[in-house]
Design an enzyme around this catalytic site. Structure first.
Site, PDB file in Angstrom:
ATOM      1  N   THR A   1      -7.715  -1.756  18.857  1.00 48.83           N
ATOM      2  CA  THR A   1      -8.226  -1.200  20.117  1.00 48.83           C
ATOM      3  C   THR A   1      -7.255  -0.145  20.649  1.00 48.83           C
ATOM      4  OG1 THR A   1      -9.366  -3.266  20.611  1.00 48.83           O
ATOM      5  CG2 THR A   1      -8.952  -1.790  22.468  1.00 48.83           C
TER       6      THR A   1
ATOM      7  N   ASN B   1     -18.803  -4.296  12.106  1.00 48.89           N
ATOM      8  CA  ASN B   1     -18.401  -5.695  12.292  1.00 48.89           C
ATOM      9  C   ASN B   1     -19.561  -6.644  12.520  1.00 48.89           C
ATOM     10  OD1 ASN B   1     -18.242  -3.904  14.669  1.00 48.89           O
ATOM     11  ND2 ASN B   1     -18.076  -5.821  15.785  1.00 48.89           N
TER      12      ASN B   1
ATOM     13  N   GLN C   1     -12.784  -3.374   9.609  1.00 48.37           N
ATOM     14  CA  GLN C   1     -13.456  -4.358   8.759  1.00 48.37           C
ATOM     15  C   GLN C   1     -13.364  -4.026   7.276  1.00 48.37           C
ATOM     16  OE1 GLN C   1     -14.557  -7.247   9.738  1.00 48.37           O
ATOM     17  NE2 GLN C   1     -14.527  -6.967  11.948  1.00 48.37           N
TER      18      GLN C   1
ATOM     19  N   SER D   1      -6.367  -3.202  11.713  1.00 50.92           N
ATOM     20  CA  SER D   1      -5.861  -4.342  12.485  1.00 50.92           C
ATOM     21  C   SER D   1      -5.456  -5.465  11.543  1.00 50.92           C
ATOM     22  CB  SER D   1      -6.983  -4.809  13.426  1.00 50.92           C
ATOM     23  OG  SER D   1      -6.537  -5.870  14.213  1.00 50.92           O
TER      24      SER D   1
ATOM     25  N   HIS E   1      -5.166  -8.845  12.095  1.00 49.87           N
ATOM     26  CA  HIS E   1      -5.721 -10.200  12.168  1.00 49.87           C
ATOM     27  C   HIS E   1      -7.047 -10.361  11.443  1.00 49.87           C
ATOM     28  CE1 HIS E   1      -8.825  -9.895  15.524  1.00 49.87           C
ATOM     29  NE2 HIS E   1      -8.146  -8.793  15.757  1.00 49.87           N
TER      30      HIS E   1
ATOM     31  N   THR F   1       9.694  -0.999  22.379  1.00 46.18           N
ATOM     32  CA  THR F   1      10.391  -1.625  21.251  1.00 46.18           C
ATOM     33  C   THR F   1       9.373  -2.228  20.286  1.00 46.18           C
ATOM     34  OG1 THR F   1      12.246  -2.079  22.682  1.00 46.18           O
ATOM     35  CG2 THR F   1      12.141  -3.357  20.642  1.00 46.18           C
TER      36      THR F   1
ATOM     37  N   CYS G   1     -16.847 -10.091  20.390  1.00 50.53           N
ATOM     38  CA  CYS G   1     -16.464  -9.508  21.677  1.00 50.53           C
ATOM     39  C   CYS G   1     -17.529  -9.694  22.732  1.00 50.53           C
ATOM     40  CB  CYS G   1     -16.191  -8.027  21.511  1.00 50.53           C
ATOM     41  SG  CYS G   1     -14.919  -7.745  20.320  1.00 50.53           S
TER      42      CYS G   1
END
Ligand code: PLP
Length: 399
Positions: A98, A176, A206, A226, A228, A264, A348
């Protein structure tokens, strides 16, 4: 090879009908919702733990601990760059896809002096659509590219909408919700022929780790990925930029991540993402076979059920199936009670009972329920057989 160590599941026939508590889900259930998120690979978790404790230095510090952390970050960046075919480009670590998409979209808008025009496919994730709509607040015009019944954008429709002031085209790779795959290389070439300066942004969340995501070969300018979704950690993503593509930052600070994402760095998260990118999502051929078996099980009970997307245009690990006469939420809840976790669409918004924009854009009959089954490395033949059994049992009860 990285593996998961999920405990064996209970025999569904012995527990059928018994609601399961959330605490037993991980141990007993069958998880078919990898498009929402994939379980963290235990070997990746172990590697991240080791990095977090041993290489805790700040990568910007110039002493040995800082340099060691910087090396870890560099290696993770190279792993992702290789998977993306971006060894000559730039990989910027972010807090997820995102954020990567927001940096690309809002940064592209900010780079312009004049209001311009943006094209967004009708099947984009909210992370693209909603950030594009923020551009509209700044005076840019945002227009949708329609899709056909398979969810594919039509190139003619896209090209007809291009204008001299079109500065950004957003077309995702694998969707997705339904798994439809867009021909991003063909789209990029066609757009660049007409408007060489127009940027192309591809959401590869995806497809990364399962389809060919060679950015350099496809000719796209910017991509978002991404961790995850491929058994890596949550809260880590990356923005990939093709050689020569630059953006103004959305915020300033210590200048980290090529000045595009100050703050950081999450070194352990980046290392987890690098390992996940190297391991990939799993074997596409197996995923296709899993999908065929599960679709056959659904059709034994509901002969008119169909896969929403033609297999030639579908990502191997995502299968959306229509359930004529049934409501998606009822089926998802009934399956969940038996320990089979599937989705009714994008995680989502599937808890809000809004009709999916993607299904509407594809012209799917509103009376048909739709469930999404999505696969990852933690799945095996035995679990798929038991998932098929549960699907047959629950659909027979409900229909
Ligand atoms: C296609 C797509 N794009 C973007 C995102 C957002 O990714 P993240 O959770 O890393 O912000 C997701 C995840 O739901 C997705 O499936």
């Amino acid at each position: 090879m990285l593996t998961t160590t999920a405990k064996p599941e209970a025999d569904p026939s012995s527990s059928a009908g018994r609601p399961r508590s959330a605490s037993t889900h991980g141990a007993e259930g069958i998880y078919l919702d990898h498009a929402a998120t994939a379980p963290l690979d235990p070997s990746i978790a172990a590697a991240m733990n080791a990095v977090a404790s041993q290489h805790f230095g700040n990568p910007s510090s110039r002493h040995a601990l800082g340099l060691a952390a910087e090396r870890q970050l560099r290696q993770a960046r190279a792993q992702i760059a290789r998977r993306l075919g971006l060894v000559d480009g730039t990989v910027v670590f972010t807090s997820g896809a995102t954020e990567a998409l927001a940096i690309a979209i809002l940064g592209s808008g900010r780079a312009r002096r004049q209001p311009g025009h943006v094209l967004v496919s009708a099947v984009e994730h909210a992370a693209v659509r909603e950030n594009a709509l923020l551009l509209a607040r700044d005076g840019h015009e945002v227009e949708e590219i329609p899709v056909d019944a398979d969810g594919r954008i039509q190139q003619r429709e896209l090209l007809a909408r291009l204008r001299p002031e079109t500065f950004l085209v957003c077309v995702m790779h694998a969707n997705n919700e339904v798994g439809v795959v867009q021909p991003i290389g063909r789209v990029a070439r066609a757009v660049k022929r007409e408007r060489p300066r127009c940027r192309i942004l591809v959401d590869m969340v995806q497809s990364f780790g399962v389809l060919d995501t060679d950015v350099a070969a496809s000719g796209v300018d910017m991509v978002a990925v991404s961790a995850h979704k491929l058994h890596g950690p949550k809260g880590v993503g990356a923005l990939g930029l093709a050689p020569g593509v630059s953006l103004p930052p959305l915020w300033a600070g210590g200048g980290q991540e090529h000045g595009l994402r100050a703050g950081t760095e999450n070194v352990a998260g980046a290392v987890g993402f690098g390992l996940a990118a190297e391991a990939g999502k799993g074997d596409p051929e197996r995923f296709i076979a899993f999908g065929e078996r599960l679709l056959a099980a659904v059709r034994e009970v509901l002969p008119d059920a169909r896969a929403l997307v033609d297999p030639r245009h579908r990502a191997p690990h995502i299968l959306a199936v229509t359930l004529p006469g049934l409501r998606s939420e009822v089926v998802v809840n009934a399956l969940s009670e038996r320990g089979l976790w599937v989705s009714s669409g994008s995680a989502c918004h599937s808890r809000r009972s809004l009709r999916s924009r993607v299904l509407t854009a594809m012209g799917v009959d509103e009376r048909d329920g739709v469930i999404r089954l999505s696969f990852g490395r933690s799945l095996d033949d035995d679990r798929v057989d038991r998932a098929a059994e549960l699907l047959r049992a629950v659909l027979a009860e409900l229909s």
